[in-house]
Write an enzyme that holds these catalytic residues in place. Structure first.
Site: not given
Length: 211
Positions: A13, A88, A122, A155, A166
């Site tokens: 997004k 949300r 990542r 991370r 999530r």
């Protein structure tokens, strides 16, 4: 053009929002940025949000909605805006409808396994925060930042178990917004998962048709 961006965590997004800002010359509004700005400025809402954040609690809807209301009242939003990360939940969507109308809602659809593969690849620099991707944007030297020589690390937010949690939150709280906005005739859907530019090349004709 007043746009809401929907999509699971890691769907891209933010990257799409940046291209939309350049294309349509309207601001991107991220609730994360709003909270950080209000907190740094010491505004009443910012201080209230900080109390919850310092306690490790979610910032209540009424505080987030207040921040969004203040931001949308600013002059640069009069020609339109891109909401990234808000609403949300259905109660937030209902509150937003009392503040402003929305022209279109763009939902970026990406398969969960594609997102998990993207995020777990990542790596972030401990020193400067530069972000790499071991598949699409690897550092020149494994484990070392090209910019500052800092050590790269994974991370906690990019670990598979965290990502799956999530997703569960998104499916329970945010996914119902898709049907909510489809029922209103506002929903546009685009397949993501490719490069940022390829996804935008599919989204732009849909958005342009609504101008």
């Amino acid at each position: 053009m007043k746009i809401i961006l929907l999509g699971a965590p890691g769907a891209g997004k933010g990257s799409q929002a940046k291209l939309m800002v350049d294309t349509y010359q309207i601001p991107q509004i991220s609730t994360g940025d709003l909270l950080r700005t209000a907190k740094a400025a010491g505004t009443p809402l910012g201080l209230e949000a900080q109390r919850y954040m310092d306690a490790g609690l979610l910032v209540p809807d009424e505080v987030v909605i207040g921040l969004v209301r203040e931001r949308l009242a600013q002059p640069d939003c009069q020609g339109g805006f891109i909401l990234d990360g808000f609403p949300r939940t259905l109660p937030q969507a209902e509150a937003l409808a009392r503040i402003t109308d929305i022209d279109r809602v763009l939902s970026i659809e990406v398969a969960p396994e594609v997102i998990i593969g993207r995020l777990t690849s990542r790596r972030s620099c401990q020193k400067c925060g530069q972000v790499y991707n071991l598949v699409s944007y690897p550092p020149r030297t494994a484990g070392v930042c090209d910019s500052c020589g800092g050590e790269l690390y994974l991370r906690d937010d990019d670990r598979e178990e965290t990502i799956r949690k999530r997703f569960e939150t998104y499916e329970a709280q945010t996914r119902p917004l898709i049907q909510h906005y489809r029922d209103q005739g506002l929903l546009l859907t685009v397949q993501g998962g490719d490069t940022v530019e390829e996804t935008f090349s599919r989204a732009r004709p849909l958005l342009d048709a609504c101008r």
